[in-house]
Design an enzyme around this catalytic site. Sequence first.
Site, PDB file in Angstrom:
ATOM      1  N   GLY A  43       0.805  -1.213   0.000  1.00 17.30           N
ATOM      2  CA  GLY A  43       0.000   0.000   0.000  1.00 17.30           C
ATOM      3  C   GLY A  43       0.837   1.261   0.000  1.00 17.30           C
ATOM      4  O   GLY A  43       0.420   2.297   0.511  1.00 17.30           O
ATOM      5  N   ILE A  44       2.016   1.207  -0.591  1.00 16.24           N
ATOM      6  CA  ILE A  44       2.934   2.357  -0.571  1.00 16.24           C
ATOM      7  C   ILE A  44       2.389   3.558  -1.331  1.00 16.24           C
ATOM      8  O   ILE A  44       2.776   4.699  -1.072  1.00 16.24           O
ATOM      9  CB  ILE A  44       4.324   1.956  -1.117  1.00 16.24           C
ATOM     10  CG1 ILE A  44       5.367   3.040  -0.793  1.00 16.24           C
ATOM     11  CG2 ILE A  44       4.261   1.681  -2.623  1.00 16.24           C
ATOM     12  CD1 ILE A  44       6.787   2.639  -1.115  1.00 16.24           C
ATOM     13  N   LEU A  76       0.060  -2.170   4.900  1.00 16.70           N
ATOM     14  CA  LEU A  76      -0.900  -1.068   4.851  1.00 16.70           C
ATOM     15  C   LEU A  76      -1.856  -1.208   3.674  1.00 16.70           C
ATOM     16  O   LEU A  76      -2.762  -0.380   3.515  1.00 16.70           O
ATOM     17  CB  LEU A  76      -0.169   0.281   4.741  1.00 16.70           C
ATOM     18  CG  LEU A  76       1.007   0.535   5.688  1.00 16.70           C
ATOM     19  CD1 LEU A  76       1.524   1.954   5.507  1.00 16.70           C
ATOM     20  CD2 LEU A  76       0.615   0.298   7.127  1.00 16.70           C
ATOM     21  N   GLU A 115     -12.412   0.858  13.148  1.00 21.88           N
ATOM     22  CA  GLU A 115     -13.696   0.323  12.702  1.00 21.88           C
ATOM     23  C   GLU A 115     -13.980  -1.056  13.293  1.00 21.88           C
ATOM     24  O   GLU A 115     -15.132  -1.482  13.352  1.00 21.88           O
ATOM     25  CB  GLU A 115     -13.742   0.252  11.172  1.00 21.88           C
ATOM     26  CG  GLU A 115     -13.845   1.608  10.477  1.00 21.88           C
ATOM     27  CD  GLU A 115     -15.235   2.243  10.588  1.00 21.88           C
ATOM     28  OE1 GLU A 115     -16.211   1.497  10.776  1.00 21.88           O
ATOM     29  OE2 GLU A 115     -15.315   3.478  10.494  1.00 21.88           O
ATOM     30  N   LEU A 164      -2.147  -8.344  -3.054  1.00 22.83           N
ATOM     31  CA  LEU A 164      -2.290  -9.110  -1.825  1.00 22.83           C
ATOM     32  C   LEU A 164      -3.092 -10.394  -2.020  1.00 22.83           C
ATOM     33  O   LEU A 164      -3.279 -11.153  -1.075  1.00 22.83           O
ATOM     34  CB  LEU A 164      -2.931  -8.251  -0.730  1.00 22.83           C
ATOM     35  CG  LEU A 164      -2.031  -7.156  -0.153  1.00 22.83           C
ATOM     36  CD1 LEU A 164      -2.810  -6.258   0.800  1.00 22.83           C
ATOM     37  CD2 LEU A 164      -0.831  -7.760   0.561  1.00 22.83           C
ATOM     38  N   LYS A 182     -10.924  -6.298   8.638  1.00 18.79           N
ATOM     39  CA  LYS A 182      -9.880  -5.786   9.524  1.00 18.79           C
ATOM     40  C   LYS A 182      -9.824  -6.583  10.830  1.00 18.79           C
ATOM     41  O   LYS A 182      -8.745  -6.797  11.393  1.00 18.79           O
ATOM     42  CB  LYS A 182     -10.106  -4.300   9.810  1.00 18.79           C
ATOM     43  CG  LYS A 182      -9.636  -3.369   8.701  1.00 18.79           C
ATOM     44  CD  LYS A 182      -8.123  -3.418   8.536  1.00 18.79           C
ATOM     45  CE  LYS A 182      -7.604  -2.385   7.567  1.00 18.79           C
ATOM     46  NZ  LYS A 182      -6.139  -2.482   7.371  1.00 18.79           N
ATOM     47  N   ASP A 233      -1.113   6.603   3.874  1.00 22.73           N
ATOM     48  CA  ASP A 233      -0.178   6.193   4.927  1.00 22.73           C
ATOM     49  C   ASP A 233       1.110   5.628   4.352  1.00 22.73           C
ATOM     50  O   ASP A 233       2.199   5.895   4.861  1.00 22.73           O
ATOM     51  CB  ASP A 233      -0.824   5.148   5.835  1.00 22.73           C
ATOM     52  CG  ASP A 233      -1.942   5.735   6.685  1.00 22.73           C
ATOM     53  OD1 ASP A 233      -2.235   6.939   6.548  1.00 22.73           O
ATOM     54  OD2 ASP A 233      -2.524   4.978   7.488  1.00 22.73           O
ATOM     55  N   GLY A 282      -0.677   4.606  -1.185  1.00 21.17           N
ATOM     56  CA  GLY A 282      -1.769   5.219  -0.438  1.00 21.17           C
ATOM     57  C   GLY A 282      -1.287   6.342   0.457  1.00 21.17           C
ATOM     58  O   GLY A 282      -0.096   6.668   0.512  1.00 21.17           O
ATOM     59  N   ARG A 308      -5.154  12.363   1.471  1.00 18.38           N
ATOM     60  CA  ARG A 308      -6.304  11.496   1.651  1.00 18.38           C
ATOM     61  C   ARG A 308      -7.019  11.315   0.309  1.00 18.38           C
ATOM     62  O   ARG A 308      -7.100  12.236  -0.500  1.00 18.38           O
ATOM     63  CB  ARG A 308      -7.254  12.130   2.661  1.00 18.38           C
ATOM     64  CG  ARG A 308      -8.383  11.223   3.155  1.00 18.38           C
ATOM     65  CD  ARG A 308      -7.861   9.905   3.629  1.00 18.38           C
ATOM     66  NE  ARG A 308      -8.506   9.443   4.841  1.00 18.38           N
ATOM     67  CZ  ARG A 308      -8.512   8.187   5.239  1.00 18.38           C
ATOM     68  NH1 ARG A 308      -7.923   7.261   4.486  1.00 18.38           N
ATOM     69  NH2 ARG A 308      -9.074   7.823   6.358  1.00 18.38           N
ATOM     70  N   SER A 344      -7.642  -1.051  12.375  1.00 17.63           N
ATOM     71  CA  SER A 344      -8.510   0.117  12.241  1.00 17.63           C
ATOM     72  C   SER A 344      -9.485   0.202  13.403  1.00 17.63           C
ATOM     73  O   SER A 344      -9.963  -0.822  13.921  1.00 17.63           O
ATOM     74  CB  SER A 344      -9.296   0.021  10.926  1.00 17.63           C
ATOM     75  OG  SER A 344     -10.376   0.937  10.904  1.00 17.63           O
ATOM     76  N   TYR A 404     -15.784  -4.130   5.675  1.00 17.81           N
ATOM     77  CA  TYR A 404     -14.417  -3.649   5.891  1.00 17.81           C
ATOM     78  C   TYR A 404     -13.966  -3.945   7.316  1.00 17.81           C
ATOM     79  O   TYR A 404     -12.860  -4.452   7.550  1.00 17.81           O
ATOM     80  CB  TYR A 404     -14.349  -2.143   5.628  1.00 17.81           C
ATOM     81  CG  TYR A 404     -13.046  -1.499   6.056  1.00 17.81           C
ATOM     82  CD1 TYR A 404     -11.893  -1.652   5.302  1.00 17.81           C
ATOM     83  CD2 TYR A 404     -12.964  -0.739   7.237  1.00 17.81           C
ATOM     84  CE1 TYR A 404     -10.687  -1.070   5.700  1.00 17.81           C
ATOM     85  CE2 TYR A 404     -11.783  -0.158   7.635  1.00 17.81           C
ATOM     86  CZ  TYR A 404     -10.642  -0.317   6.872  1.00 17.81           C
ATOM     87  OH  TYR A 404      -9.471   0.248   7.261  1.00 17.81           O
TER      88      TYR A 404
END
Length: 346
Positions: free
Chosen positions: A8-9, A84, A131, A63, A156, A13, A11, A187, A129, A152
């Site tokens: 997730g580079i 990530l 969430e 992934l 997680k 984060d 994204g 974002r 997360s 989601y």
Amino acid sequence: MKKALITGITGQDGSYLADLLLSKGYEVHGLIRKTSLPNDGRIRHIRETPDSKGRLFLHYADLSESGQIINILKTAKPEEVYNLGGQSHVRVSFDIPEYTGNITGIGVVRMLESIKNIDLSCKFYQASSSEIFGSSKPPQNEKTPLNPCSPYALAKSYGYHATKLYRRSYDLFASNGICFNHESPRRGDSFVSKKIVRAVVSICLGTQKKLYLGNLDAKRDWGYAPEYVEMMWAMLQHDNPCDMVFGTDDSHTVQDFVEDAFSYVGLDWNDHVEQDPRFFRPSEVEDLSADSSLAKKELGWDPKIGFSDLIKIMIDAESKSMGYESPGEGEQTLVDRFPDRWWPVD
């Protein structure tokens, strides 16, 4: 030179974490999905920086592909792995629950199983997360029961428990960072914080008249993303693997965010905002508020950017990108205000 792998580079984060690790002298490997259109906008500044030459390497993979994950781990031999990646939009997860579960949930097992099977000596960070707490009573901490309210959050939760399981069963250094909402100019446009900020600037420019939102009463603990990636790194420097909650310990409603954002540019939000049933979730999470006392005690977690400052940072950055001079321009930079902290240059 230490080596790290970031899934997730590209994204929010992932790009900030790459900035941070490179500033610390790391060799950084990033897992990137092959798409028909370029998706490296958030890390393009890194690729164009001479100092990163020979220290940033991108690998095409997904992934869902265990074989390619193993190949990349064998090639890069990272000492730290930051997972990530994943489908990260809560509302979208209701539309594509199977894909979300496969990538965001089972993808964690693919990473951990690959590390175990090739006997790679590394430290693993799982981006969990808030969430996962769902409908549990706030404030939420490491002892709060998990009550996921979306596909989601289910995915997680699976990844969270998988990380704990592999830590216990195979003695892996595997840690969960349970991060509450964290935002920034990087974002994604589909997230409510960025949607609000873009609308505010567009309305100032006259290119948009209305902003349509879902639940205005939902409360979230909003922080500044670059501060959170510092804690991701700090977790893997800790003596022992663990699970920690990170937040500002201060929650606000979506309406609060809207009011602050419009007020900053001198507008009344009531003139521009309408609710739209399309943006409500089938199952709403009303209040996510962090209790970060463990992280404060163990890692010295001390977020500097508060709610109003976060909104100003995002509006100033969006204004600059769209050619509108917001009220905040000309103020001190983050580096000026907090000289003891690492900050990325956007």
